[in-house]
Scaffold this motif. Structure first.
Motif, PDB file in Angstrom:
ATOM      1  N   ALA A   1      35.629  43.986  42.470  1.00  0.00           N
ATOM      2  CA  ALA A   1      35.744  43.634  41.053  1.00  0.00           C
ATOM      3  C   ALA A   1      37.109  43.003  40.790  1.00  0.00           C
ATOM      4  CB  ALA A   1      35.541  44.870  40.180  1.00  0.00           C
ATOM      5  N   MET A   2      37.094  41.853  40.142  1.00  0.00           N
ATOM      6  CA  MET A   2      38.337  41.179  39.746  1.00  0.00           C
ATOM      7  C   MET A   2      38.171  40.679  38.317  1.00  0.00           C
ATOM      8  SD  MET A   2      39.547  39.045  43.153  1.00  0.00           S
ATOM      9  CE  MET A   2      41.158  38.658  42.443  1.00  0.00           C
TER      10      MET A   2
ATOM     11  N   LEU B   1      33.035  38.747  45.594  1.00  0.00           N
ATOM     12  CA  LEU B   1      33.787  39.095  44.393  1.00  0.00           C
ATOM     13  C   LEU B   1      32.862  39.194  43.189  1.00  0.00           C
ATOM     14  CD1 LEU B   1      36.751  36.571  44.842  1.00  0.00           C
ATOM     15  CD2 LEU B   1      36.656  38.961  45.587  1.00  0.00           C
ATOM     16  N   ALA B   2      33.107  40.171  42.343  1.00  0.00           N
ATOM     17  CA  ALA B   2      32.428  40.302  41.053  1.00  0.00           C
ATOM     18  C   ALA B   2      33.479  40.020  39.982  1.00  0.00           C
ATOM     19  CB  ALA B   2      31.843  41.694  40.888  1.00  0.00           C
ATOM     20  N   VAL B   3      33.442  38.815  39.417  1.00  0.00           N
ATOM     21  CA  VAL B   3      34.503  38.350  38.524  1.00  0.00           C
ATOM     22  C   VAL B   3      34.054  38.417  37.071  1.00  0.00           C
ATOM     23  CG1 VAL B   3      35.969  36.383  37.909  1.00  0.00           C
ATOM     24  CG2 VAL B   3      35.432  36.846  40.317  1.00  0.00           C
ATOM     25  N   THR B   4      34.880  39.012  36.239  1.00  0.00           N
ATOM     26  CA  THR B   4      34.683  39.010  34.790  1.00  0.00           C
ATOM     27  C   THR B   4      35.885  38.310  34.160  1.00  0.00           C
ATOM     28  OG1 THR B   4      35.708  41.207  34.650  1.00  0.00           O
ATOM     29  CG2 THR B   4      33.292  41.102  34.756  1.00  0.00           C
ATOM     30  N   THR B   5      35.714  37.807  32.926  1.00  0.00           N
ATOM     31  CA  THR B   5      36.778  37.041  32.280  1.00  0.00           C
ATOM     32  C   THR B   5      36.961  37.463  30.831  1.00  0.00           C
ATOM     33  OG1 THR B   5      35.282  35.267  31.544  1.00  0.00           O
ATOM     34  CG2 THR B   5      36.272  35.022  33.724  1.00  0.00           C
ATOM     35  N   ASP B   6      38.144  37.145  30.303  1.00  0.00           N
ATOM     36  CA  ASP B   6      38.397  37.234  28.873  1.00  0.00           C
ATOM     37  C   ASP B   6      39.530  36.267  28.538  1.00  0.00           C
ATOM     38  OD1 ASP B   6      40.800  38.413  29.592  1.00  0.00           O
ATOM     39  OD2 ASP B   6      40.310  40.402  28.828  1.00  0.00           O
ATOM     40  N   ALA B   7      39.867  36.184  27.261  1.00  0.00           N
ATOM     41  CA  ALA B   7      40.928  35.272  26.819  1.00  0.00           C
ATOM     42  C   ALA B   7      42.023  36.060  26.115  1.00  0.00           C
ATOM     43  CB  ALA B   7      40.366  34.207  25.879  1.00  0.00           C
TER      44      ALA B   7
ATOM     45  N   ARG C   1      42.627  35.934  48.658  1.00  0.00           N
ATOM     46  CA  ARG C   1      42.370  34.697  49.405  1.00  0.00           C
ATOM     47  C   ARG C   1      40.978  34.156  49.081  1.00  0.00           C
ATOM     48  NH1 ARG C   1      45.052  37.848  53.551  1.00  0.00           N
ATOM     49  NH2 ARG C   1      47.169  37.030  53.822  1.00  0.00           N
ATOM     50  N   GLY C   2      40.010  35.049  48.973  1.00  0.00           N
ATOM     51  CA  GLY C   2      38.664  34.619  48.615  1.00  0.00           C
ATOM     52  C   GLY C   2      38.612  34.013  47.223  1.00  0.00           C
ATOM     53  N   PHE C   3      39.356  34.594  46.285  1.00  0.00           N
ATOM     54  CA  PHE C   3      39.405  34.047  44.923  1.00  0.00           C
ATOM     55  C   PHE C   3      40.008  32.647  44.938  1.00  0.00           C
ATOM     56  CE2 PHE C   3      40.557  33.377  40.600  1.00  0.00           C
ATOM     57  CZ  PHE C   3      39.703  34.161  39.836  1.00  0.00           C
TER      58      PHE C   3
END
Length: 351
Positions: free
Chosen positions: A40-41, A70-76, A248-250
Motif C-alpha cells: 500500500a502506498m 503496489l496498491a496506490v491511493t491518492t488525495d490532494a 523503485r517500482g513506483f
C-alpha cells in the motif's frame, strides 16, 4: 495379528511422512502468495487533479502500479508545504511537490530528511503571463507596470533573481498582492497588466476565459536565466529505508505512465478530465501539451532521460532561491535529491 499391527503402524508412519511433505511443499507456495500481496502506498498531490498528473492517472488505470505490486491511493493537499508535511509525518508514503518548496522546507531546524527521488518537471513552470494589449510583449516591458502576485506562489520569491539577471529594476514594478483564486479574473478584468503564475495553469485558464492567445505573452522564467527544476516525487524516509523495492517500482511505473502520456496526450487528457467534476477534455489536453513541451521534454531530458537531475544545476537553483530567502543553513543538492531509486539511464530515455 502381529503382522497386521506392524502393517498398520507402517501405514500410519508413511501417512505422517506424506502429511509433513505436503506441508513442506505448501509452505513455499503460501510464502510466495504472501509475497505477492500488494504494498500500500498513498500518493498526495499538492493541488487538485489536472492533466499535469496524467502519468500517475495512467499508471493507475492501465494497471502499471498493480504490475509493480503496489496498491496506490491518492488525495490532494492544499499546496506543497502541506503535501511535504504529510510525507514527513508518514501520513503519505509519496507526494508530488514543487522541489523548490522542499528546498525551503529543509531550512527548518527540525526538518525530516525528506528527499526527492524522481524529477517529473525538468523545468519549473514559473512564468509571467501578461496582456500584450496592456503593453507587455517581453520581459523588459514589465517596468512601470502592475504585476499581480499571490503570496503563496514561489514564482514571487524567484522573481528578484530573474529580474536581477535581466536588468529589470524591481522597484519600478508595482506588485499587486492577491489570492491565487482571483489571479486570472483580475488579469482578464484589466486590473493588472500581468500576473505571476504557472504557464500551464494561468495561461491556459486565461484562454479558457476567452482571452485570445494572440493577446497573451507567456514569459517563462526558464527562458530568462531561472535554473529551477519543478515538480518532483518525494518519499517518506522510513518507508524508503524499509521498502526500497516498492519505491523503485513506483518510480518505474511513473516512467511508464509518462511515456503513455507522451505517446497519446489526447487519451491521457480524456482520462484526467473524466475524473474532474465538469472537466473539459480540450482544456486538459491543452494543459498537458503545454506541460510536455515546456516542462518535461526538455533538451536535458532528451539527452539524459526522465527523472534525474544535474547536481550542479540543482546547486545553482538553490543559490537562486537564496537571493530572496535567507537560509539558516543552506542545503546541498545531496540533501534534496536521491538518485538511488532511479533505473539505469537506458531505462529512462525518451523513445
Amino acid at each position: 495379528m502381529r503382522v497386521k499391527t506392524t502393517l498398520a503402524v507402517c501405514l500410519a508412519a508413511m501417512l505422517g511422512v506424506l502429511v509433513v511433505l505436503q506441508g513442506l511443499a505448501a509452505a513455499p507456495a503460501w510464502a510466495a502468495e504472501a509475497a505477492r500481496q500488494p504494498v500500500a502506498m498513498h500518493l498526495s498531490f499538492d493541488r487538485p487533479l489536472d492533466a499535469s498528473m496524467a502519468p500517475f492517472v495512467l499508471a493507475q488505470s492501465r494497471g502499471v502500479f498493480a504490475g509493480e505490486g503496489l496498491a496506490v491511493t491518492t488525495d490532494a493537499a492544499q499546496g506543497s508545504p502541506e503535501a511535504i508535511a504529510r510525507v514527513a509525518s508518514g501520513a503519505s508514503e509519496v507526494a508530488l511537490v514543487d522541489i523548490n518548496e522542499l528546498i525551503r522546507f529543509h531550512d527548518k531546524p527540525d526538518a525530516a530528511p525528506v528527499k526527492a527521488v524522481f524529477m517529473l518537471f525538468n523545468r519549473a513552470p514559473y512564468a509571467i503571463v501578461a496582456r500584450k494589449s496592456r503593453g507587455v510583449h517581453q520581459l523588459s516591458d514589465i517596468e512601470g507596470k502592475t504585476l499581480g502576485a499571490a503570496e503563496s506562489d514561489l514564482s514571487l520569491h524567484l522573481w528578484p533573481a530573474v529580474a536581477g539577471r535581466n536588468g529589470i529594476k524591481t522597484a519600478s514594478v508595482k506588485l499587486y498582492k492577491m489570492s491565487a483564486a482571483v489571479r486570472e479574473p483580475i488579469l482578464s478584468a484589466g486590473q493588472v497588466d500581468a500576473v505571476l503564475g504557472f504557464s500551464y495553469l494561468s495561461a491556459v485558464n486565461l484562454r479558457d476565459r476567452g482571452i485570445p492567445a494572440s493577446d497573451l505573452a507567456v514569459l517563462r522564467f526558464s527562458d530568462y536565466g531561472c535554473e529551477s527544476y519543478g515538480f518532483a516525487l518525494i518519499v517518506n524516509p522510513a518507508f524508503a529505508a524499509s521498502r526500497p523495492e516498492a519505491v523503485r517500482g513506483f518510480v518505474r511505473a511513473t516512467i511508464v505512465g509518462t511515456h503513455l502520456a507522451i505517446k497519446d496526450p489526447a487519451a491521457a487528457a480524456g482520462e484526467v478530465a473524466g475524473l474532474i467534476d465538469g472537466g473539459s477534455r480540450e482544456l486538459e489536453l491543452e494543459r498537458l501539451r503545454t506541460v510536455l513541451s515546456d516542462n518535461i521534454l526538455t533538451d536535458e531530458v532528451r539527452q539524459k532521460g526522465l527523472g534525474g537531475v544535474d547536481p550542479a544545476r540543482l546547486e545553482r537553483s538553490i543559490g537562486q532561491i537564496g537571493e530572496d530567502f535567507k537560509f539558516r543553513k543552506r542545503p546541498q543538492a545531496s540533501d534534496i535529491f536521491d538518485d538511488s531509486f532511479l533505473p539505469p539511464e537506458d531505462g529512462r530515455m525518451i523513445n
